[in-house]
Write a protein that holds these residues in place. Sequence first.
Motif, PDB file in Angstrom:
ATOM      1  N   SER A  65     -27.574   1.678 -27.481  1.00  0.00           N
ATOM      2  CA  SER A  65     -26.842   2.912 -27.777  1.00  0.00           C
ATOM      3  C   SER A  65     -25.421   2.615 -28.230  1.00  0.00           C
ATOM      4  O   SER A  65     -24.875   3.307 -29.093  1.00  0.00           O
ATOM      5  N   MET A  66     -24.816   1.567 -27.678  1.00  0.00           N
ATOM      6  CA  MET A  66     -23.463   1.187 -28.093  1.00  0.00           C
ATOM      7  C   MET A  66     -23.449   0.691 -29.527  1.00  0.00           C
ATOM      8  O   MET A  66     -22.531   1.005 -30.298  1.00  0.00           O
ATOM      9  N   VAL A  67     -24.470  -0.067 -29.901  1.00  0.00           N
ATOM     10  CA  VAL A  67     -24.559  -0.555 -31.283  1.00  0.00           C
ATOM     11  C   VAL A  67     -24.728   0.621 -32.241  1.00  0.00           C
ATOM     12  O   VAL A  67     -24.060   0.708 -33.280  1.00  0.00           O
ATOM     13  N   ILE A  68     -25.618   1.548 -31.884  1.00  0.00           N
ATOM     14  CA  ILE A  68     -25.880   2.690 -32.763  1.00  0.00           C
ATOM     15  C   ILE A  68     -24.639   3.564 -32.919  1.00  0.00           C
ATOM     16  O   ILE A  68     -24.264   3.961 -34.030  1.00  0.00           O
ATOM     17  N   VAL A  69     -23.973   3.876 -31.797  1.00  0.00           N
ATOM     18  CA  VAL A  69     -22.810   4.760 -31.888  1.00  0.00           C
ATOM     19  C   VAL A  69     -21.655   4.063 -32.597  1.00  0.00           C
ATOM     20  O   VAL A  69     -20.835   4.716 -33.267  1.00  0.00           O
ATOM     21  N   PHE A  70     -21.582   2.741 -32.509  1.00  0.00           N
ATOM     22  CA  PHE A  70     -20.556   2.015 -33.271  1.00  0.00           C
ATOM     23  C   PHE A  70     -20.806   2.158 -34.771  1.00  0.00           C
ATOM     24  O   PHE A  70     -19.872   2.412 -35.544  1.00  0.00           O
ATOM     25  N   TYR A  71     -22.053   2.012 -35.178  1.00  0.00           N
ATOM     26  CA  TYR A  71     -22.383   2.214 -36.588  1.00  0.00           C
ATOM     27  C   TYR A  71     -22.055   3.641 -37.029  1.00  0.00           C
ATOM     28  O   TYR A  71     -21.521   3.864 -38.127  1.00  0.00           O
ATOM     29  N   CYS A  72     -22.396   4.614 -36.178  1.00  0.00           N
ATOM     30  CA  CYS A  72     -22.111   6.015 -36.508  1.00  0.00           C
ATOM     31  C   CYS A  72     -20.612   6.235 -36.683  1.00  0.00           C
ATOM     32  O   CYS A  72     -20.178   6.888 -37.637  1.00  0.00           O
ATOM     33  N   ASN A  73     -19.830   5.723 -35.745  1.00  0.00           N
ATOM     34  CA  ASN A  73     -18.381   5.868 -35.842  1.00  0.00           C
ATOM     35  C   ASN A  73     -17.844   5.235 -37.110  1.00  0.00           C
ATOM     36  O   ASN A  73     -16.860   5.705 -37.689  1.00  0.00           O
ATOM     37  N   THR A  74     -18.489   4.166 -37.548  1.00  0.00           N
ATOM     38  CA  THR A  74     -18.012   3.427 -38.710  1.00  0.00           C
ATOM     39  C   THR A  74     -18.247   4.180 -40.012  1.00  0.00           C
ATOM     40  O   THR A  74     -17.344   4.277 -40.849  1.00  0.00           O
ATOM     41  N   TYR A  75     -19.444   4.731 -40.190  1.00  0.00           N
ATOM     42  CA  TYR A  75     -19.716   5.334 -41.495  1.00  0.00           C
ATOM     43  C   TYR A  75     -19.540   6.850 -41.527  1.00  0.00           C
ATOM     44  O   TYR A  75     -19.246   7.434 -42.577  1.00  0.00           O
ATOM     45  N   TYR A  76     -19.696   7.526 -40.362  1.00  0.00           N
ATOM     46  CA  TYR A  76     -19.657   8.985 -40.363  1.00  0.00           C
ATOM     47  C   TYR A  76     -18.284   9.518 -40.772  1.00  0.00           C
ATOM     48  O   TYR A  76     -18.173  10.573 -41.406  1.00  0.00           O
ATOM     49  N   ILE A  77     -17.227   8.796 -40.398  1.00  0.00           N
ATOM     50  CA  ILE A  77     -15.885   9.284 -40.693  1.00  0.00           C
ATOM     51  C   ILE A  77     -15.607   9.316 -42.198  1.00  0.00           C
ATOM     52  O   ILE A  77     -14.663   9.978 -42.648  1.00  0.00           O
ATOM     53  N   MET A  78     -16.433   8.635 -42.985  1.00  0.00           N
ATOM     54  CA  MET A  78     -16.269   8.713 -44.436  1.00  0.00           C
ATOM     55  C   MET A  78     -16.492  10.132 -44.931  1.00  0.00           C
ATOM     56  O   MET A  78     -15.855  10.570 -45.892  1.00  0.00           O
ATOM     57  N   VAL A  79     -17.390  10.874 -44.294  1.00  0.00           N
ATOM     58  CA  VAL A  79     -17.600  12.281 -44.655  1.00  0.00           C
ATOM     59  C   VAL A  79     -16.307  13.062 -44.439  1.00  0.00           C
ATOM     60  O   VAL A  79     -15.939  13.930 -45.242  1.00  0.00           O
ATOM     61  N   LEU A  80     -15.598  12.751 -43.347  1.00  0.00           N
ATOM     62  CA  LEU A  80     -14.320  13.401 -43.079  1.00  0.00           C
ATOM     63  C   LEU A  80     -13.283  13.029 -44.131  1.00  0.00           C
ATOM     64  O   LEU A  80     -12.511  13.880 -44.577  1.00  0.00           O
ATOM     65  N   ALA A  81     -13.269  11.752 -44.521  1.00  0.00           N
ATOM     66  CA  ALA A  81     -12.299  11.304 -45.526  1.00  0.00           C
ATOM     67  C   ALA A  81     -12.538  12.015 -46.856  1.00  0.00           C
ATOM     68  O   ALA A  81     -11.584  12.475 -47.503  1.00  0.00           O
ATOM     69  N   TRP A  82     -13.800  12.125 -47.266  1.00  0.00           N
ATOM     70  CA  TRP A  82     -14.104  12.846 -48.502  1.00  0.00           C
ATOM     71  C   TRP A  82     -13.743  14.324 -48.371  1.00  0.00           C
ATOM     72  O   TRP A  82     -13.183  14.921 -49.298  1.00  0.00           O
ATOM     73  N   GLY A 102     -29.773   9.471 -27.714  1.00  0.00           N
ATOM     74  CA  GLY A 102     -29.887   8.029 -27.865  1.00  0.00           C
ATOM     75  C   GLY A 102     -28.593   7.334 -28.229  1.00  0.00           C
ATOM     76  O   GLY A 102     -28.551   6.113 -28.324  1.00  0.00           O
ATOM     77  N   LEU A 103     -27.522   8.106 -28.438  1.00  0.00           N
ATOM     78  CA  LEU A 103     -26.245   7.505 -28.824  1.00  0.00           C
ATOM     79  C   LEU A 103     -25.389   7.131 -27.619  1.00  0.00           C
ATOM     80  O   LEU A 103     -24.397   6.418 -27.767  1.00  0.00           O
ATOM     81  N   GLY A 104     -25.722   7.647 -26.458  1.00  0.00           N
ATOM     82  CA  GLY A 104     -24.924   7.362 -25.273  1.00  0.00           C
ATOM     83  C   GLY A 104     -23.671   8.202 -25.163  1.00  0.00           C
ATOM     84  O   GLY A 104     -22.942   8.119 -24.172  1.00  0.00           O
ATOM     85  N   ALA A 105     -23.395   9.040 -26.176  1.00  0.00           N
ATOM     86  CA  ALA A 105     -22.166   9.831 -26.167  1.00  0.00           C
ATOM     87  C   ALA A 105     -22.215  10.920 -25.111  1.00  0.00           C
ATOM     88  O   ALA A 105     -21.228  11.155 -24.401  1.00  0.00           O
ATOM     89  N   LEU A 106     -23.356  11.598 -24.982  1.00  0.00           N
ATOM     90  CA  LEU A 106     -23.473  12.651 -23.972  1.00  0.00           C
ATOM     91  C   LEU A 106     -23.424  12.068 -22.568  1.00  0.00           C
ATOM     92  O   LEU A 106     -22.890  12.688 -21.642  1.00  0.00           O
ATOM     93  N   SER A 165     -30.658  -4.699 -35.177  1.00  0.00           N
ATOM     94  CA  SER A 165     -29.585  -5.111 -34.265  1.00  0.00           C
ATOM     95  C   SER A 165     -29.523  -4.213 -33.033  1.00  0.00           C
ATOM     96  O   SER A 165     -29.080  -4.648 -31.964  1.00  0.00           O
ATOM     97  N   SER A 166     -29.944  -2.972 -33.157  1.00  0.00           N
ATOM     98  CA  SER A 166     -30.003  -2.093 -31.985  1.00  0.00           C
ATOM     99  C   SER A 166     -31.394  -2.076 -31.362  1.00  0.00           C
ATOM    100  O   SER A 166     -31.538  -2.127 -30.132  1.00  0.00           O
ATOM    101  N   MET A 167     -32.439  -2.054 -32.180  1.00  0.00           N
ATOM    102  CA  MET A 167     -33.804  -1.953 -31.657  1.00  0.00           C
ATOM    103  C   MET A 167     -34.193  -3.169 -30.814  1.00  0.00           C
ATOM    104  O   MET A 167     -34.906  -3.043 -29.819  1.00  0.00           O
ATOM    105  N   LEU A 168     -33.718  -4.352 -31.196  1.00  0.00           N
ATOM    106  CA  LEU A 168     -34.083  -5.567 -30.470  1.00  0.00           C
ATOM    107  C   LEU A 168     -33.305  -5.741 -29.174  1.00  0.00           C
ATOM    108  O   LEU A 168     -33.644  -6.620 -28.367  1.00  0.00           O
ATOM    109  N   CYS A 169     -32.273  -4.915 -28.968  1.00  0.00           N
ATOM    110  CA  CYS A 169     -31.516  -5.027 -27.717  1.00  0.00           C
ATOM    111  C   CYS A 169     -32.400  -4.785 -26.507  1.00  0.00           C
ATOM    112  O   CYS A 169     -32.222  -5.431 -25.457  1.00  0.00           O
TER     113      CYS A 169
END
Length: 522
Positions: free
Chosen positions: A22-39, A206-210, A453-457
């Motif tokens: 969940s940490m790997v997944i949410v890190f990826y989300c944090n990395t690319y999702y903010i691009m929507v905010l930038a646009w 599955g992101l661990g955020a909640l 990288s997340s599934m094999l954890c």
Amino acid sequence: MKAGSINVWNIAPLFKGLGFASMVIVFYCNTYYIMVLAWGFYYLVKSFTATLPWATCGNPWNSLECVEIFRHEDCANGTAHGNLTCDELSDKRSPVIEFWENKVLNLSGGLEFPGAINWEVTLCLIACWVLVYFCVWKGVKSTGKIVYFTATFPYVVLIILLIRGVMLPGAQDGIIYYLKPDWSKLAAPQVWIDAGTQIFFSYAIGLGALTALGSYNRFNNNCYKDAIILALINSGTSFFSGFVVFSILGFMAAEQGVDISKVAESGPGLAFIAYPRAVTLMPIAPLWAALFFFMLLLLGLDSQFVGVEGFITGILDFFPTTYAFRFQREVTVAVTCVVCFFIELSMVTEGGMYVFQLFDYYSASGTTLLWQAFWECVVIAWVYGADRFMDDIACMIGYRPSSWMKWCWMFLTPLVCLGIFLFNVAYYKPLIYNNSYTYPWWGEAIGWGFALSSMLCVPLTALYKLIRAKGTLAERWHHLTQPIWGLHHLEYKVPESDIGVLTTLTPVSDGSAKVVILESVM
């Protein structure tokens, strides 16, 4: 357990890999999702002009193929547009698309051609990260106060946009198109795949955020009621916003003389092509554009707050308190923001959209979330025990949840997750951008690297713990599936007026692990 997304899986230590995943997944989300905010921030800034820059041709980024008005019904009647034949008109490009691809993205020929950095979008990205940092750095108390505005004001904007949308010609056709189901679509596996993965992503499952946010609640907080309210508000908001979107799409279809299905787009295209095109056709276009992108920015910031908070909580919980230092949280948040920003520099280049799509399609896709959710249900319901979990919730809220929840954890949810996951694998299609660009083999390999990288954890962590443990396989399994309660000698009390419920939780050491003594009054 008062723990983040990693330590919470001390409930069954053998499967602590779920926390790492969940940490790997949410890190990826944090990395690319903010691009929507930038646009969105970029479009918001550009909205404060008398004439919207994506409404006209003749700008430096426009090509010779740019045409401002498309009237496809003229071609249906056999006539032409100005001096152009219908065949020539079909090859022309909208100024909205050219602004998005040539100005905002400055799109290159492919992933293998990264090109130069777009510094205007980069500045917007920096501004978004600064906002996120100062909203998250002090913890959920400060973030919670900010969210009172960022979570509620978009509803005001949605209502304003809905009132405006239903007053436009063609809006009724768009709403009817939205509400009238095409039952034949239910036979298509892709529909189930898209629906299932969207729900999982939208609910942040599955992101661990909640889990991280829940760790800050009082012990007797009614998490059961909160979960139901969350689901109702989330899906209700999506349903309501559909009226806003499709009233505008109906208007666009009427203006262009085409079927609504031709103007309905998904993904970034809806926010940065379809809607910007629609506001150019409205009176006082800059006002509606600014309102829409301000709402988009607030909604995106909410999601980013939660994602970053989930990651930070997991990181801080993972390290022993003996390693704590002054301003530990502030420094951790700053390092996280900076690392994510430097990774995102690859997304503000001319080939950045191709990188963004790789992250979106693989790193936090339906495949990874379904895999994560399946194992979470299996561990809770079958390893820890569904009845045991129901008892734990009853200790906190004073009553057992509906038996329906138990059957969902044990059978329905894991079977649905597994079914959609297998559909996803069986009907897998390589990533294609804009129905034209096919990713090279090495680009697809990078994408699968994100996913694995997340599934094999989960299996790798379980295998590592089994190998390191002592005793027979059965003894190792028994030892590694016993909970380790990390209550840190905290005591929780329920109001005395609650009869027959837990009154105290007293952690006691038995020399090797924490033992929780439950004291109740009848």
